[in-house]
Write a protein that holds these residues in place. Structure first.
Motif, PDB file in Angstrom:
ATOM      1  N   SER A 190       0.816  -1.210   0.000  1.00 33.53           N
ATOM      2  CA  SER A 190       0.000   0.000   0.000  1.00 33.53           C
ATOM      3  C   SER A 190       0.852   1.265   0.000  1.00 33.53           C
ATOM      4  O   SER A 190       0.358   2.346  -0.271  1.00 33.53           O
ATOM      5  CB  SER A 190      -0.941   0.007   1.212  1.00 33.53           C
ATOM      6  N   GLN A 191       2.098   1.131   0.312  1.00 39.64           N
ATOM      7  CA  GLN A 191       3.002   2.278   0.355  1.00 39.64           C
ATOM      8  C   GLN A 191       3.981   2.156  -0.809  1.00 39.64           C
ATOM      9  O   GLN A 191       4.656   1.155  -0.968  1.00 39.64           O
ATOM     10  CB  GLN A 191       3.755   2.293   1.683  1.00 39.64           C
ATOM     11  N   SER A 192       4.069   3.191  -1.611  1.00 41.17           N
ATOM     12  CA  SER A 192       4.945   3.107  -2.770  1.00 41.17           C
ATOM     13  C   SER A 192       6.412   3.120  -2.351  1.00 41.17           C
ATOM     14  O   SER A 192       6.768   3.594  -1.279  1.00 41.17           O
ATOM     15  CB  SER A 192       4.671   4.262  -3.731  1.00 41.17           C
ATOM     16  N   ARG A 193       7.224   2.594  -3.212  1.00 32.91           N
ATOM     17  CA  ARG A 193       8.664   2.544  -2.953  1.00 32.91           C
ATOM     18  C   ARG A 193       9.239   3.947  -2.763  1.00 32.91           C
ATOM     19  O   ARG A 193      10.077   4.167  -1.904  1.00 32.91           O
ATOM     20  CB  ARG A 193       9.341   1.828  -4.121  1.00 32.91           C
ATOM     21  N   THR A 194       8.769   4.901  -3.546  1.00 34.26           N
ATOM     22  CA  THR A 194       9.259   6.280  -3.441  1.00 34.26           C
ATOM     23  C   THR A 194       8.939   6.869  -2.080  1.00 34.26           C
ATOM     24  O   THR A 194       9.791   7.509  -1.459  1.00 34.26           O
ATOM     25  CB  THR A 194       8.641   7.152  -4.550  1.00 34.26           C
ATOM     26  N   ASP A 195       7.706   6.649  -1.600  1.00 34.63           N
ATOM     27  CA  ASP A 195       7.332   7.153  -0.277  1.00 34.63           C
ATOM     28  C   ASP A 195       8.196   6.529   0.806  1.00 34.63           C
ATOM     29  O   ASP A 195       8.633   7.206   1.739  1.00 34.63           O
ATOM     30  CB  ASP A 195       5.856   6.868   0.023  1.00 34.63           C
ATOM     31  N   TYR A 196       8.429   5.236   0.680  1.00 29.81           N
ATOM     32  CA  TYR A 196       9.259   4.536   1.652  1.00 29.81           C
ATOM     33  C   TYR A 196      10.668   5.129   1.681  1.00 29.81           C
ATOM     34  O   TYR A 196      11.218   5.405   2.745  1.00 29.81           O
ATOM     35  CB  TYR A 196       9.321   3.041   1.319  1.00 29.81           C
ATOM     36  N   ILE A 197      11.242   5.334   0.516  1.00 32.85           N
ATOM     37  CA  ILE A 197      12.598   5.870   0.432  1.00 32.85           C
ATOM     38  C   ILE A 197      12.642   7.293   0.990  1.00 32.85           C
ATOM     39  O   ILE A 197      13.559   7.650   1.737  1.00 32.85           O
ATOM     40  CB  ILE A 197      13.119   5.816  -1.021  1.00 32.85           C
ATOM     41  N   GLU A 198      11.661   8.105   0.653  1.00 38.15           N
ATOM     42  CA  GLU A 198      11.628   9.476   1.172  1.00 38.15           C
ATOM     43  C   GLU A 198      11.518   9.487   2.689  1.00 38.15           C
ATOM     44  O   GLU A 198      12.197  10.272   3.370  1.00 38.15           O
ATOM     45  CB  GLU A 198      10.468  10.247   0.555  1.00 38.15           C
ATOM     46  N   ASN A 199      10.679   8.621   3.252  1.00 36.48           N
ATOM     47  CA  ASN A 199      10.552   8.549   4.706  1.00 36.48           C
ATOM     48  C   ASN A 199      11.842   8.102   5.365  1.00 36.48           C
ATOM     49  O   ASN A 199      12.248   8.649   6.395  1.00 36.48           O
ATOM     50  CB  ASN A 199       9.405   7.609   5.102  1.00 36.48           C
ATOM     51  N   ARG A 200      12.502   7.111   4.774  1.00 33.24           N
ATOM     52  CA  ARG A 200      13.783   6.643   5.316  1.00 33.24           C
ATOM     53  C   ARG A 200      14.841   7.739   5.260  1.00 33.24           C
ATOM     54  O   ARG A 200      15.620   7.912   6.194  1.00 33.24           O
ATOM     55  CB  ARG A 200      14.281   5.420   4.530  1.00 33.24           C
ATOM     56  N   GLN A 201      14.860   8.503   4.162  1.00 33.12           N
ATOM     57  CA  GLN A 201      15.830   9.587   4.047  1.00 33.12           C
ATOM     58  C   GLN A 201      15.578  10.653   5.105  1.00 33.12           C
ATOM     59  O   GLN A 201      16.517  11.158   5.717  1.00 33.12           O
ATOM     60  CB  GLN A 201      15.778  10.203   2.647  1.00 33.12           C
ATOM     61  N   ARG A 202      14.306  11.000   5.332  1.00 37.07           N
ATOM     62  CA  ARG A 202      13.978  11.981   6.376  1.00 37.07           C
ATOM     63  C   ARG A 202      14.434  11.480   7.742  1.00 37.07           C
ATOM     64  O   ARG A 202      15.029  12.229   8.520  1.00 37.07           O
ATOM     65  CB  ARG A 202      12.474  12.260   6.401  1.00 37.07           C
ATOM     66  N   GLU A 203      14.169  10.214   8.031  1.00 43.43           N
ATOM     67  CA  GLU A 203      14.592   9.635   9.311  1.00 43.43           C
ATOM     68  C   GLU A 203      16.108   9.655   9.443  1.00 43.43           C
ATOM     69  O   GLU A 203      16.642   9.989  10.508  1.00 43.43           O
ATOM     70  CB  GLU A 203      14.090   8.192   9.430  1.00 43.43           C
ATOM     71  N   ASP A 204      16.810   9.279   8.380  1.00 37.56           N
ATOM     72  CA  ASP A 204      18.269   9.260   8.421  1.00 37.56           C
ATOM     73  C   ASP A 204      18.844  10.658   8.626  1.00 37.56           C
ATOM     74  O   ASP A 204      19.793  10.844   9.394  1.00 37.56           O
ATOM     75  CB  ASP A 204      18.841   8.640   7.141  1.00 37.56           C
ATOM     76  N   VAL A 205      18.275  11.640   7.945  1.00 34.10           N
ATOM     77  CA  VAL A 205      18.757  13.020   8.090  1.00 34.10           C
ATOM     78  C   VAL A 205      18.550  13.495   9.519  1.00 34.10           C
ATOM     79  O   VAL A 205      19.448  14.096  10.124  1.00 34.10           O
ATOM     80  CB  VAL A 205      18.065  13.960   7.075  1.00 34.10           C
ATOM     81  N   ILE A 206      17.374  13.217  10.093  1.00 33.57           N
ATOM     82  CA  ILE A 206      17.108  13.621  11.479  1.00 33.57           C
ATOM     83  C   ILE A 206      18.070  12.924  12.426  1.00 33.57           C
ATOM     84  O   ILE A 206      18.607  13.554  13.346  1.00 33.57           O
ATOM     85  CB  ILE A 206      15.640  13.328  11.871  1.00 33.57           C
ATOM     86  N   ASN A 207      18.318  11.631  12.216  1.00 37.23           N
ATOM     87  CA  ASN A 207      19.241  10.897  13.085  1.00 37.23           C
ATOM     88  C   ASN A 207      20.656  11.473  13.026  1.00 37.23           C
ATOM     89  O   ASN A 207      21.309  11.638  14.055  1.00 37.23           O
ATOM     90  CB  ASN A 207      19.260   9.412  12.736  1.00 37.23           C
ATOM     91  N   ILE A 208      21.130  11.779  11.836  1.00 37.67           N
ATOM     92  CA  ILE A 208      22.466  12.380  11.691  1.00 37.67           C
ATOM     93  C   ILE A 208      22.497  13.746  12.359  1.00 37.67           C
ATOM     94  O   ILE A 208      23.439  14.081  13.085  1.00 37.67           O
ATOM     95  CB  ILE A 208      22.862  12.487  10.200  1.00 37.67           C
ATOM     96  N   TYR A 209      21.462  14.536  12.133  1.00 34.46           N
ATOM     97  CA  TYR A 209      21.362  15.871  12.727  1.00 34.46           C
ATOM     98  C   TYR A 209      21.379  15.799  14.250  1.00 34.46           C
ATOM     99  O   TYR A 209      22.118  16.521  14.918  1.00 34.46           O
ATOM    100  CB  TYR A 209      20.082  16.536  12.223  1.00 34.46           C
ATOM    101  N   VAL A 210      20.595  14.879  14.825  1.00 39.01           N
ATOM    102  CA  VAL A 210      20.499  14.750  16.283  1.00 39.01           C
ATOM    103  C   VAL A 210      21.836  14.309  16.870  1.00 39.01           C
ATOM    104  O   VAL A 210      22.311  14.883  17.852  1.00 39.01           O
ATOM    105  CB  VAL A 210      19.360  13.779  16.660  1.00 39.01           C
ATOM    106  N   ARG A 211      22.479  13.298  16.278  1.00 40.52           N
ATOM    107  CA  ARG A 211      23.772  12.814  16.801  1.00 40.52           C
ATOM    108  C   ARG A 211      24.845  13.906  16.727  1.00 40.52           C
ATOM    109  O   ARG A 211      25.631  14.075  17.653  1.00 40.52           O
ATOM    110  CB  ARG A 211      24.250  11.573  16.043  1.00 40.52           C
ATOM    111  N   THR A 212      24.864  14.631  15.639  1.00 48.28           N
ATOM    112  CA  THR A 212      25.838  15.715  15.493  1.00 48.28           C
ATOM    113  C   THR A 212      25.583  16.812  16.514  1.00 48.28           C
ATOM    114  O   THR A 212      26.520  17.336  17.134  1.00 48.28           O
ATOM    115  CB  THR A 212      25.791  16.290  14.067  1.00 48.28           C
ATOM    116  N   LEU A 213      24.327  17.166  16.718  1.00 45.92           N
ATOM    117  CA  LEU A 213      23.974  18.199  17.690  1.00 45.92           C
ATOM    118  C   LEU A 213      24.322  17.755  19.101  1.00 45.92           C
ATOM    119  O   LEU A 213      24.846  18.547  19.900  1.00 45.92           O
ATOM    120  CB  LEU A 213      22.485  18.527  17.578  1.00 45.92           C
TER     121      LEU A 213
END
Length: 168
Positions: free
Chosen positions: A73-96
């Protein structure tokens, strides 16, 4: 034509993510490893259409998606975009977290006195994406005397909505 556009988007996303990762990561000994990994990911994303044209069943980029994780029910593009957002937030939080800890240690001479720094940032893709919601700093007894100064410094760095300084 959609295939070419998706390929261009994926290459652009890898380049943007790589640039962001390089900017956020500290310099020094790890930089060459970061370049190596990002270069390999970029090469895999660029080779993907070539291998599918040659009749390969599995594109090299699919190795990175092992276990998929997206539903029908979830397209591959949506999945990838969500994973990228999560990864960016995780990198941002660890760096901060690392930045706050090192600045507090340097500013107040608390080397070894800061037990942990935990940052919670908004992962909502709306207007508050990446906004720091809460920061928790755990310090030893020596650091407890500087509780208000630590709170002020953390707020000046993050402008967090809530800052907790606990003594462990």
């Amino acid at each position: 034509m959609d295939t070419v556009r998706e390929w261009a988007y994926s290459v652009a996303a890898v380049v943007v993510f790589g640039t962001l990762a390089e900017t956020l990561m500290p310099g020094g000994a790890y930089r060459k490893y970061i370049h190596l990994v990002l270069g390999l990911i970029l090469i895999l994303s660029m080779i993907r259409p070539v291998s599918s044209l040659l009749g390969g069943d599995t594109a090299p980029g699919d190795v990175l998606d092992f276990g998929s994780g997206y539903t029908d029910s979830q397209s591959r593009t949506d999945y990838i975009e969500n994973r990228q957002r999560e990864d960016v937030i995780n990198i941002y939080v660890r760096t901060l977290e690392n930045n706050i800890k090192s600045r507090l240690e340097t500013k107040y001479g608390l080397h070894g006195e800061i037990i942990s720094v935990d940052v919670k940032a908004s992962a909502d893709s709306g207007g508050d994406y990446g906004a720091v919601e809460e920061v928790s700093v755990a310090v030893t007894e020596k650091g407890a005397a500087l509780r208000s100064e630590i709170t002020e410094t953390v707020f000046s760095i993050t402008e967090a909505r809530e800052i907790n300084v606990t003594v462990d």
